[in-house]
Scaffold this motif. Sequence first.
Motif, PDB file in Angstrom:
ATOM      1  N   GLY A 196     -19.339  26.297 -65.157  1.00 33.49           N
ATOM      2  CA  GLY A 196     -18.302  27.244 -64.773  1.00 33.49           C
ATOM      3  C   GLY A 196     -17.614  26.857 -63.474  1.00 33.49           C
ATOM      4  O   GLY A 196     -17.997  25.895 -62.803  1.00 33.49           O
ATOM      5  N   LEU A 197     -16.594  27.620 -63.091  1.00 37.62           N
ATOM      6  CA  LEU A 197     -15.800  27.314 -61.905  1.00 37.62           C
ATOM      7  C   LEU A 197     -16.274  28.040 -60.652  1.00 37.62           C
ATOM      8  O   LEU A 197     -15.933  27.643 -59.546  1.00 37.62           O
ATOM      9  N   GLU A 198     -17.019  29.140 -60.827  1.00 34.53           N
ATOM     10  CA  GLU A 198     -17.597  29.902 -59.712  1.00 34.53           C
ATOM     11  C   GLU A 198     -16.552  30.122 -58.611  1.00 34.53           C
ATOM     12  O   GLU A 198     -16.781  29.815 -57.443  1.00 34.53           O
ATOM     13  N   THR A 199     -15.435  30.702 -58.999  1.00 30.35           N
ATOM     14  CA  THR A 199     -14.282  30.830 -58.110  1.00 30.35           C
ATOM     15  C   THR A 199     -14.498  31.894 -57.034  1.00 30.35           C
ATOM     16  O   THR A 199     -14.856  33.037 -57.350  1.00 30.35           O
ATOM     17  N   PRO A 200     -14.272  31.581 -55.771  1.00 26.57           N
ATOM     18  CA  PRO A 200     -14.359  32.597 -54.715  1.00 26.57           C
ATOM     19  C   PRO A 200     -13.374  33.732 -54.985  1.00 26.57           C
ATOM     20  O   PRO A 200     -12.274  33.508 -55.495  1.00 26.57           O
ATOM     21  N   LEU A 201     -13.740  34.933 -54.610  1.00 25.62           N
ATOM     22  CA  LEU A 201     -12.938  36.111 -54.919  1.00 25.62           C
ATOM     23  C   LEU A 201     -11.501  36.035 -54.391  1.00 25.62           C
ATOM     24  O   LEU A 201     -10.568  36.405 -55.121  1.00 25.62           O
ATOM     25  N   PRO A 202     -11.249  35.583 -53.161  1.00 26.36           N
ATOM     26  CA  PRO A 202      -9.856  35.537 -52.692  1.00 26.36           C
ATOM     27  C   PRO A 202      -8.960  34.647 -53.562  1.00 26.36           C
ATOM     28  O   PRO A 202      -7.793  34.977 -53.794  1.00 26.36           O
ATOM     29  N   ALA A 218      17.441  49.931 -54.349  1.00 27.25           N
ATOM     30  CA  ALA A 218      16.162  50.356 -54.922  1.00 27.25           C
ATOM     31  C   ALA A 218      15.297  49.147 -55.255  1.00 27.25           C
ATOM     32  O   ALA A 218      14.082  49.157 -55.018  1.00 27.25           O
ATOM     33  N   LEU A 219      15.913  48.097 -55.784  1.00 26.04           N
ATOM     34  CA  LEU A 219      15.180  46.882 -56.127  1.00 26.04           C
ATOM     35  C   LEU A 219      14.650  46.195 -54.869  1.00 26.04           C
ATOM     36  O   LEU A 219      13.486  45.747 -54.832  1.00 26.04           O
ATOM     37  N   LYS A 220      15.470  46.140 -53.850  1.00 26.85           N
ATOM     38  CA  LYS A 220      15.052  45.526 -52.590  1.00 26.85           C
ATOM     39  C   LYS A 220      13.876  46.289 -51.970  1.00 26.85           C
ATOM     40  O   LYS A 220      12.889  45.686 -51.530  1.00 26.85           O
ATOM     41  N   LEU A 221      13.965  47.616 -51.949  1.00 29.72           N
ATOM     42  CA  LEU A 221      12.908  48.434 -51.361  1.00 29.72           C
ATOM     43  C   LEU A 221      11.606  48.295 -52.146  1.00 29.72           C
ATOM     44  O   LEU A 221      10.525  48.145 -51.560  1.00 29.72           O
ATOM     45  N   ALA A 222      11.694  48.339 -53.481  1.00 32.43           N
ATOM     46  CA  ALA A 222      10.495  48.217 -54.310  1.00 32.43           C
ATOM     47  C   ALA A 222       9.827  46.867 -54.100  1.00 32.43           C
ATOM     48  O   ALA A 222       8.588  46.775 -54.015  1.00 32.43           O
ATOM     49  N   THR A 223      10.626  45.816 -53.994  1.00 28.26           N
ATOM     50  CA  THR A 223      10.083  44.477 -53.776  1.00 28.26           C
ATOM     51  C   THR A 223       9.355  44.392 -52.445  1.00 28.26           C
ATOM     52  O   THR A 223       8.252  43.845 -52.349  1.00 28.26           O
ATOM     53  N   GLU A 224       9.968  44.957 -51.405  1.00 23.27           N
ATOM     54  CA  GLU A 224       9.357  44.920 -50.076  1.00 23.27           C
ATOM     55  C   GLU A 224       8.063  45.725 -50.027  1.00 23.27           C
ATOM     56  O   GLU A 224       7.064  45.282 -49.448  1.00 23.27           O
ATOM     57  N   LEU A 225       8.072  46.918 -50.623  1.00 25.78           N
ATOM     58  CA  LEU A 225       6.861  47.750 -50.618  1.00 25.78           C
ATOM     59  C   LEU A 225       5.725  47.077 -51.379  1.00 25.78           C
ATOM     60  O   LEU A 225       4.575  47.076 -50.924  1.00 25.78           O
ATOM     61  N   LEU A 226       6.049  46.508 -52.527  1.00 23.96           N
ATOM     62  CA  LEU A 226       5.012  45.849 -53.315  1.00 23.96           C
ATOM     63  C   LEU A 226       4.467  44.625 -52.582  1.00 23.96           C
ATOM     64  O   LEU A 226       3.245  44.415 -52.538  1.00 23.96           O
ATOM     65  N   ASN A 227       5.344  43.827 -51.990  1.00 27.69           N
ATOM     66  CA  ASN A 227       4.882  42.631 -51.283  1.00 27.69           C
ATOM     67  C   ASN A 227       4.038  42.977 -50.065  1.00 27.69           C
ATOM     68  O   ASN A 227       3.086  42.271 -49.738  1.00 27.69           O
ATOM     69  N   GLN A 228       4.375  44.079 -49.397  1.00 25.91           N
ATOM     70  CA  GLN A 228       3.558  44.516 -48.266  1.00 25.91           C
ATOM     71  C   GLN A 228       2.167  44.921 -48.742  1.00 25.91           C
ATOM     72  O   GLN A 228       1.147  44.565 -48.124  1.00 25.91           O
ATOM     73  N   ALA A 229       2.115  45.656 -49.843  1.00 25.28           N
ATOM     74  CA  ALA A 229       0.819  46.066 -50.403  1.00 25.28           C
ATOM     75  C   ALA A 229       0.020  44.862 -50.874  1.00 25.28           C
ATOM     76  O   ALA A 229      -1.206  44.795 -50.695  1.00 25.28           O
ATOM     77  N   ARG A 230       0.700  43.880 -51.474  1.00 23.02           N
ATOM     78  CA  ARG A 230       0.031  42.659 -51.915  1.00 23.02           C
ATOM     79  C   ARG A 230      -0.559  41.916 -50.728  1.00 23.02           C
ATOM     80  O   ARG A 230      -1.705  41.463 -50.758  1.00 23.02           O
ATOM     81  N   ALA A 231       0.232  41.772 -49.668  1.00 22.66           N
ATOM     82  CA  ALA A 231      -0.228  41.039 -48.485  1.00 22.66           C
ATOM     83  C   ALA A 231      -1.442  41.717 -47.855  1.00 22.66           C
ATOM     84  O   ALA A 231      -2.426  41.050 -47.478  1.00 22.66           O
ATOM     85  N   THR A 232      -1.399  43.033 -47.740  1.00 19.05           N
ATOM     86  CA  THR A 232      -2.519  43.777 -47.167  1.00 19.05           C
ATOM     87  C   THR A 232      -3.768  43.640 -48.041  1.00 19.05           C
ATOM     88  O   THR A 232      -4.883  43.427 -47.536  1.00 19.05           O
ATOM     89  N   PHE A 233      -3.562  43.745 -49.329  1.00 15.35           N
ATOM     90  CA  PHE A 233      -4.666  43.619 -50.303  1.00 15.35           C
ATOM     91  C   PHE A 233      -5.329  42.246 -50.217  1.00 15.35           C
ATOM     92  O   PHE A 233      -6.556  42.139 -50.086  1.00 15.35           O
ATOM     93  N   PHE A 234      -4.541  41.185 -50.264  1.00 19.74           N
ATOM     94  CA  PHE A 234      -5.109  39.838 -50.215  1.00 19.74           C
ATOM     95  C   PHE A 234      -5.838  39.585 -48.902  1.00 19.74           C
ATOM     96  O   PHE A 234      -6.916  38.985 -48.878  1.00 19.74           O
ATOM     97  N   ALA A 235      -5.254  40.045 -47.806  1.00 18.66           N
ATOM     98  CA  ALA A 235      -5.887  39.848 -46.496  1.00 18.66           C
ATOM     99  C   ALA A 235      -7.197  40.614 -46.397  1.00 18.66           C
ATOM    100  O   ALA A 235      -8.197  40.115 -45.839  1.00 18.66           O
ATOM    101  N   THR A 236      -7.227  41.827 -46.928  1.00 19.72           N
ATOM    102  CA  THR A 236      -8.442  42.645 -46.880  1.00 19.72           C
ATOM    103  C   THR A 236      -9.565  42.014 -47.694  1.00 19.72           C
ATOM    104  O   THR A 236     -10.725  41.964 -47.254  1.00 19.72           O
ATOM    105  N   VAL A 237      -9.242  41.536 -48.898  1.00 21.95           N
ATOM    106  CA  VAL A 237     -10.255  40.888 -49.728  1.00 21.95           C
ATOM    107  C   VAL A 237     -10.785  39.636 -49.037  1.00 21.95           C
ATOM    108  O   VAL A 237     -11.994  39.384 -49.031  1.00 21.95           O
ATOM    109  N   GLU A 238      -9.903  38.856 -48.430  1.00 23.69           N
ATOM    110  CA  GLU A 238     -10.309  37.632 -47.719  1.00 23.69           C
ATOM    111  C   GLU A 238     -11.273  37.972 -46.590  1.00 23.69           C
ATOM    112  O   GLU A 238     -12.316  37.324 -46.426  1.00 23.69           O
TER     113      GLU A 238
END
Length: 365
Positions: free
Chosen positions: A57-63, A277-297
């Motif tokens: 298997g690949l035993e991939t680290p969670l981040p 609306a598209l610009k705002l949704a993109t920014e909010l989602l990317n901020q949540a993604r960045a916070t999520f990835f950093a927290t898991v790391e």
Amino acid sequence: MPVNIKHPSALLMPGWVETIRKNAPEAEKLGKLHPAQLELVYQQQWFNLLSPKQYGGLETPLPKLIKTEEALAWADGSLGWVVTLCCGAGWFGGFIDPNIAQQIYSDKQACLAGSGAPTGTATITGEDYIINGSWKYASGVHHATYITVNCNIIDGDKPILDTDGNQLILPFVLDRKDVQLQSGWKYIGMIATGSDAYSVSDLYVDKSRCFKIDANAAVIDSLLYTYPFLQLAEATLAANLSGLAVHFIDLCKPAFDFKATNIRRVDAANVLVMDEALKLATELLNQARATFFATVETSWNNPQDDALLKEVSNTSRVLAKIARESVDGLFPYCGLLAASPDTEINRVWRDLHTASQHSLLTFLE
């Protein structure tokens, strides 16, 4: 302020995405992954992302794992979900008896699927068990070579209790040939996951097929198998919703353009509203993604920190919530294109709203 975070497409070869998406409509008709998609999964060993290295298997680290799964869900919701749930079951390889695990992973197309619901019984017979029960919603079960089941442990007609005085529940890994599949997945989305039900009747099972999901019971010495299963599961599911939301947002621009050029009432002011609306949704989602990835790391590097583990749970739920709300905020601007079951954008919408019903991501803590 815009967040500097990579688009999920950065992790996938264009040819992979083409294969996945080209065959997605046919996969829905089949009710399971298309053979061409499945061949790609085998080639890239995506079912083995979490399986132990000593078994191939690949035993991939969670981040790294959550970014890979987000990218696969961005490519196609059903494929991403099947890979996530099946490689998640492959994580159990870190706890399964090594002799059984060697048998499982000797097959280069090994795939584990199962349900976490404790809707079966395992009755003690000597040192072994007799298993009965039925289970729902096993994603990827049509591609499985082995299937896991959660069972209430029974001695005669008496339940066996754990150290806290509760019903003892333990998982088992069974050969696919010993399990009966039953049609049960009839929902608007994630159709190609083939998340059907299955049952077992009076099956004699050797005690070596039983395992325990506990860091102290791991048979592989690796951080991956001591990191808590709850946060691992929450993070991987949230990554799927994130990938689906990014895919939907990607499809909004052409949908908006189509609407603007085909409906006379969509004037310049309305176009501006949609673009904002598209610009705002993109920014909010990317901020949540960045916070999520950093927290898991951070949690991965400090796995004993309970406060960080709790934050993984929280950011996973927040990301899931923002993914849902971002998509729902944009949907009214997409026109009937988004309401047609024959379009890609509608499939993404259906997949996200089906996947978001998972109980692990429903409520904020």
